[in-house]
Design an enzyme around this catalytic site. Structure first.
Site, PDB file in Angstrom:
ATOM      1  N   SER A  15       0.820  -1.224   0.000  1.00 25.06           N
ATOM      2  CA  SER A  15       0.000   0.000   0.000  1.00 25.06           C
ATOM      3  C   SER A  15       0.851   1.270   0.000  1.00 25.06           C
ATOM      4  O   SER A  15       0.629   2.180  -0.800  1.00 25.06           O
ATOM      5  CB  SER A  15      -0.912   0.009   1.230  1.00 25.06           C
ATOM      6  OG  SER A  15      -1.751  -1.105   1.189  1.00 25.06           O
ATOM      7  N   CYS A  43      -2.236  -6.009   2.427  1.00 27.21           N
ATOM      8  CA  CYS A  43      -3.644  -5.595   2.414  1.00 27.21           C
ATOM      9  C   CYS A  43      -4.407  -6.223   1.255  1.00 27.21           C
ATOM     10  O   CYS A  43      -5.460  -6.817   1.450  1.00 27.21           O
ATOM     11  CB  CYS A  43      -3.736  -4.068   2.337  1.00 27.21           C
ATOM     12  SG  CYS A  43      -5.427  -3.492   2.164  1.00 27.21           S
ATOM     13  N   CYS A  48      -6.465  -7.253   4.472  1.00 23.96           N
ATOM     14  CA  CYS A  48      -7.764  -6.554   4.537  1.00 23.96           C
ATOM     15  C   CYS A  48      -8.758  -6.972   3.464  1.00 23.96           C
ATOM     16  O   CYS A  48      -9.917  -7.251   3.761  1.00 23.96           O
ATOM     17  CB  CYS A  48      -7.565  -5.047   4.403  1.00 23.96           C
ATOM     18  SG  CYS A  48      -6.037  -4.396   5.028  1.00 23.96           S
ATOM     19  N   LYS A  51      -9.796 -10.764   3.433  1.00 20.90           N
ATOM     20  CA  LYS A  51     -10.438 -10.980   4.753  1.00 20.90           C
ATOM     21  C   LYS A  51     -11.858 -10.429   4.766  1.00 20.90           C
ATOM     22  O   LYS A  51     -12.793 -11.094   5.189  1.00 20.90           O
ATOM     23  CB  LYS A  51      -9.576 -10.329   5.834  1.00 20.90           C
ATOM     24  CG  LYS A  51     -10.059 -10.445   7.264  1.00 20.90           C
ATOM     25  CD  LYS A  51     -11.023  -9.396   7.729  1.00 20.90           C
ATOM     26  CE  LYS A  51     -10.670  -7.975   7.430  1.00 20.90           C
ATOM     27  NZ  LYS A  51      -9.597  -7.403   8.203  1.00 20.90           N
ATOM     28  N   TYR A 177      -6.576  -8.271  16.539  1.00 26.99           N
ATOM     29  CA  TYR A 177      -7.372  -8.082  15.318  1.00 26.99           C
ATOM     30  C   TYR A 177      -7.618  -9.400  14.581  1.00 26.99           C
ATOM     31  O   TYR A 177      -8.749  -9.785  14.324  1.00 26.99           O
ATOM     32  CB  TYR A 177      -6.621  -7.164  14.358  1.00 26.99           C
ATOM     33  CG  TYR A 177      -6.719  -5.695  14.629  1.00 26.99           C
ATOM     34  CD1 TYR A 177      -7.672  -4.919  13.986  1.00 26.99           C
ATOM     35  CD2 TYR A 177      -5.836  -5.066  15.499  1.00 26.99           C
ATOM     36  CE1 TYR A 177      -7.744  -3.554  14.198  1.00 26.99           C
ATOM     37  CE2 TYR A 177      -5.895  -3.703  15.713  1.00 26.99           C
ATOM     38  CZ  TYR A 177      -6.848  -2.944  15.056  1.00 26.99           C
ATOM     39  OH  TYR A 177      -6.916  -1.601  15.264  1.00 26.99           O
ATOM     40  N   GLU A 181     -11.118 -11.531  14.207  1.00 30.04           N
ATOM     41  CA  GLU A 181     -11.768 -11.527  12.894  1.00 30.04           C
ATOM     42  C   GLU A 181     -11.920 -12.965  12.378  1.00 30.04           C
ATOM     43  O   GLU A 181     -12.993 -13.361  11.905  1.00 30.04           O
ATOM     44  CB  GLU A 181     -10.974 -10.659  11.923  1.00 30.04           C
ATOM     45  CG  GLU A 181     -11.061  -9.172  12.302  1.00 30.04           C
ATOM     46  CD  GLU A 181     -10.308  -8.247  11.363  1.00 30.04           C
ATOM     47  OE1 GLU A 181      -9.438  -8.713  10.604  1.00 30.04           O
ATOM     48  OE2 GLU A 181     -10.597  -7.027  11.383  1.00 30.04           O
ATOM     49  N   HIS A 437     -34.146   8.519  11.201  1.00 29.41           N
ATOM     50  CA  HIS A 437     -34.942   7.451  11.804  1.00 29.41           C
ATOM     51  C   HIS A 437     -35.651   6.604  10.758  1.00 29.41           C
ATOM     52  O   HIS A 437     -36.137   7.145   9.779  1.00 29.41           O
ATOM     53  CB  HIS A 437     -35.975   8.090  12.733  1.00 29.41           C
ATOM     54  CG  HIS A 437     -36.758   7.104  13.515  1.00 29.41           C
ATOM     55  ND1 HIS A 437     -36.226   6.375  14.551  1.00 29.41           N
ATOM     56  CD2 HIS A 437     -38.052   6.705  13.386  1.00 29.41           C
ATOM     57  CE1 HIS A 437     -37.167   5.577  15.038  1.00 29.41           C
ATOM     58  NE2 HIS A 437     -38.269   5.752  14.353  1.00 29.41           N
ATOM     59  N   GLU A 442     -28.621   6.660  14.229  1.00 24.84           N
ATOM     60  CA  GLU A 442     -29.276   7.768  14.943  1.00 24.84           C
ATOM     61  C   GLU A 442     -28.919   7.772  16.431  1.00 24.84           C
ATOM     62  O   GLU A 442     -29.015   8.794  17.097  1.00 24.84           O
ATOM     63  CB  GLU A 442     -30.796   7.716  14.757  1.00 24.84           C
ATOM     64  CG  GLU A 442     -31.483   6.580  15.467  1.00 24.84           C
ATOM     65  CD  GLU A 442     -33.001   6.619  15.291  1.00 24.84           C
ATOM     66  OE1 GLU A 442     -33.598   7.701  15.360  1.00 24.84           O
ATOM     67  OE2 GLU A 442     -33.587   5.540  15.051  1.00 24.84           O
TER      68      GLU A 442
END
Ligand code: NDP
Length: 448
Positions: A15, A43, A48, A51, A177, A181, A437, A442
Site C-alpha cells: 500500500s 492488504c 484486509c 479478509k 485483530y 476476525e 430514523h 441515529e
C-alpha cells in the site's frame, strides 16, 4: 541528466510503496519499485481485502437463518468453501493487476525481485546494482510466530486464504485483530473455534466496555476462550490432526488447525540497512522522523516496516506525504491523531479518538454517554445481541474526545462520525443534529 539511475527506488509494492511510487512518477520522477512477491502487499493479497470478502461470505450463515424470521422459506443450504475461496482469489488477482497498470501508467518501472540496500544511494537486485537519489523502504511486516516445538505445524494469515479444506476445529493463538476476525469467520463456517491468549484481555487497545461486549457475544455464539496461557508444544498425530499442549497445567487439546495471530514484525531481515548506517529498533523496525526519513538523508521508510501504526490507510498517507514533500514540492506531514480503526469481528467494532481510560489520564474526569440497544433487525430475527455505542466527552468543553462502537455495520457508521470527532465537535452539536430514523446510526445523536 541525473547522476543516478533513478530519482527514487522503492523497495516493496504494498500500500505505502505503490502510493509513493505512482505519485512520485506522476510528478515526473524516474521511479523503480522492486517487489519479491506480488503487487498489492499484505492488504490486497493476504490481508484486509480478502479478509473482508470472507467476512461477507461467513455472515451469510446467520443471514440465512435470520431470513426465515423475515418470512423467507430458506431450503437447507450448503456452504462450499472452494467456491468462495476461488472467487475471492480471483478478485484479488484482478486488483493486483490494476495496481500493476497504475504503476505502468505513471511510468514506474516494476522489478519483480527482492532488492536490498547496499549504501545510502544504492540497491542490489540479484546481481545488478542500481543507484538512486532517494530510496524508500516499504517492505511491510510479517506474522510473528512464537518459537516452540511444533510451531511449524501452525499456519498464519499468510496461508489462511488458500486452504484446501476448512477445519472442523481450529485453535487461534492471540486475541487481537486477526484472532477475533478469523474467530468470527471460522465460527460462521461451522468450525469449533478456540482462542488462546496470554491474558484475559482481548483487543487491548479498544474501549473496555466495547471489547467486553464482543467477548460476551462471542462466548454466547459458541466461541471458546482459553485465557492466561500460551501454547507450549504442538504434535502432529498419525491421522494428521494436531495435539496442542498449553502452559499452566491445562489439558492438551486435539484440533485440525492452529492459526497464529500473535502480532506482526517489520520485514527488515537481511535488508542491508546497516550499509547506510541505519540501525533497527528492538522490534526490528526502521526508526524514522516526522517526514518518514531515516538517519540516512537519502533513505526513507513508510508503512508497517516503521511500526508506527500498522494500518493500510496510514501507510498510504505516509507514502503520499513522502512523494508530495520530496517530489511534488508540497510538504506536509501525516497527522496521527484521531485515526479511526475497526475490527471486522462478528459483530464488528470500530473506534476513533481516546478511550475512557486514556481521556481520564489526559484530562482528568471526563463524561461518558452510551447507547445500549438491540438493533431492529436483531429484534425481528429474535437474535439476542445488543449493540453498544460509547462517547467520551471533555467535562468542561463538551468536545467529543472518543467514540467507540460495537454492532452491525459499526465501521460503516463510524467513518462519518470520525469526521466530527476529528473536527472537535461537541456533544451538543451531535445532539443538535436531527436523528435519521429508523437507523442504528441515529443513536449517535441520542446518547444519554
Ligand atoms: P495484534 O497486535 O492485534 O494482537 C496480537 C495478539 O497476540 C494479542 O492478543 C497479544 O497479546 C498476543 N501476543 C503477542 N505476542 C504474543 C506472544 N509472544 N505470545 C502469546 N501471545 C502474544 O496482532 P494481529 O496479529 O492480530 O494483527 C497484527 C496487526 O495487523 C494489528 O495490530 C493491526 O495493526 C493489523 N490488522 C488490522 C486489521 C484491521 O484494521 N481490521 C485486521 C488485521 C490486522 P497482548 O494483548 O497481551 O499483547
Amino acid at each position: 541528466m541525473s547522476e543516478f539511475d533513478y530519482d527514487l527506488f522503492v523497495i516493496g509494492a504494498g500500500s505505502g510503496g505503490v502510493r509513493a511510487s505512482r505519485v512520485a512518477g506522476a510528478y515526473g520522477a524516474k521511479v523503480a519499485v522492486a517487489e519479491e512477491y506480488r503487487v498489492g502487499g499484505t492488504c490486497v493479497i493476504r490481508g484486509c481485502v480478502p479478509k473482508k470478502m470472507l467476512v461477507y461470505g461467513a455472515h451469510f450463515a446467520e443471514d440465512l437463518t435470520d431470513a426465515r424470521r423475515f418470512g423467507w422459506k430458506v431450503p437447507d443450504c450448503e456452504f462450499v468453501w472452494p467456491v468462495l475461496r476461488d472467487n475471492v482469489l480471483e478478485v484479488v488477482k484482478r486488483i493486483e493487476g490494476s495496481y500493476g497498470t497504475t504503476l505502468a501508467n505513471n511510468n514506474v518501472q516494476f522489478i519483480g525481485e527482492r532488492a536490498v540496500v547496499t549504501g545510502p544511494n544504492s540497491v542490489r537486485v540479484g546481481q545488478t546494482d542500481y543507484t538512486a537519489g532517494k530510496i524508500l523502504v516499504a517492505t511491510g511486516a510479517t506474522p510473528d510466530v512464537p518459537d516452540f516445538p511444533g510451531a511449524e505445524f501452525g499456519i498464519t494469515s499468510n496461508e489462511v486464504f488458500e486452504l484446501e479444506t476448512l477445519p472442523k476445529r481450529i485453535i487461534i493463538a492471540g486475541a487481537g485483530y486477526i484472532a477475533n476476525e478469523f474467530a468470527g469467520i471460522f465460527h460462521e463456517f461451522g468450525a469449533h473455534v478456540t482462542l488462546v491468549n496470554r491474558t484475559d484481555v482481548i483487543l487491548r487497545q479498544y474501549e473496555q466496555q466495547i471489547r467486553e461486549r464482543l467477548l460476551a457475544i462471542s462466548i454466547a455464539k459458541g466461541i471458546e476462550f482459553k485465557f492466561h496461557t500460551v501454547m507450549e508444544k504442538i504434535e502432529r498425530q498419525e491421522d494428521g490432526t494436531l495435539k496442542v499442549y498449553f502452559a499452566g497445567g491445562f489439558d492438551p487439546v486435539e484440533t485440525d488447525m492452529v492459526l497464529f495471530a500473535t502480532g506482526r514484525r517489520p520485514n527488515t531481515d537481511g535488508l542491508g540497512l546497516e550499509s547506510a548506517g541505519i540501525h533497527l529498533d528492538k522490534r526490528g523496525a526502521i526508526p524514522v522522523d516526522d517526514d518518514s526519513k531515516t538517519v540516512c538523508d537519502s533513505i526513507y521508510a513508510v508503512g508497517d516496516v516503521t511500526n508506527r501504526v500498522q494500518l493500510t490507510p496510514v501507510a498510504i498517507r505516509e507514502g503520499q506525504a513522502f512523494a508530495d514533500t520530496i517530489f511534488g514540492k508540497k510538504p506536509w506531514r501525516v497527522d496521527y491523531g484521531c485515526i479511526p480503526s475497526a475490527v471486522f469481528s462478528n459483530p464488528p467494532m470500530a473506534g476513533v479518538g481516546l478511550t475512557e481510560t486514556e481521556a481520564n489520564m489526559k484530562y482528568g474526569n471526563c463524561k461518558t454517554y452510551t447507547a445500549d440497544f438491540r438493533p431492529m433487525k436483531n429484534v425481528l430475527a429474535d437474535r439476542d445481541e445488543r449493540a453498544l455505542y460509547k462517547m467520551i466527552v471533555h467535562s468542561e468543553t463538551e468536545v467529543v474526545l472518543g467514540l467507540h462502537m460495537i454492532g452491525p455495520d459499526a465501521p460503516e457508521i463510524l467513518q462519518a462520525a470520525a469526521i466530527a470527532v476529528k473536527a472537535k465537535l461537541t456533544k451538543q452539536q451531535f445532539d443538535e443534529t436531527v436523528a435519521l430514523h429508523p437507523s442504528m446510526a441515529e443513536e449517535l445523536v441520542l446518547m444519554r
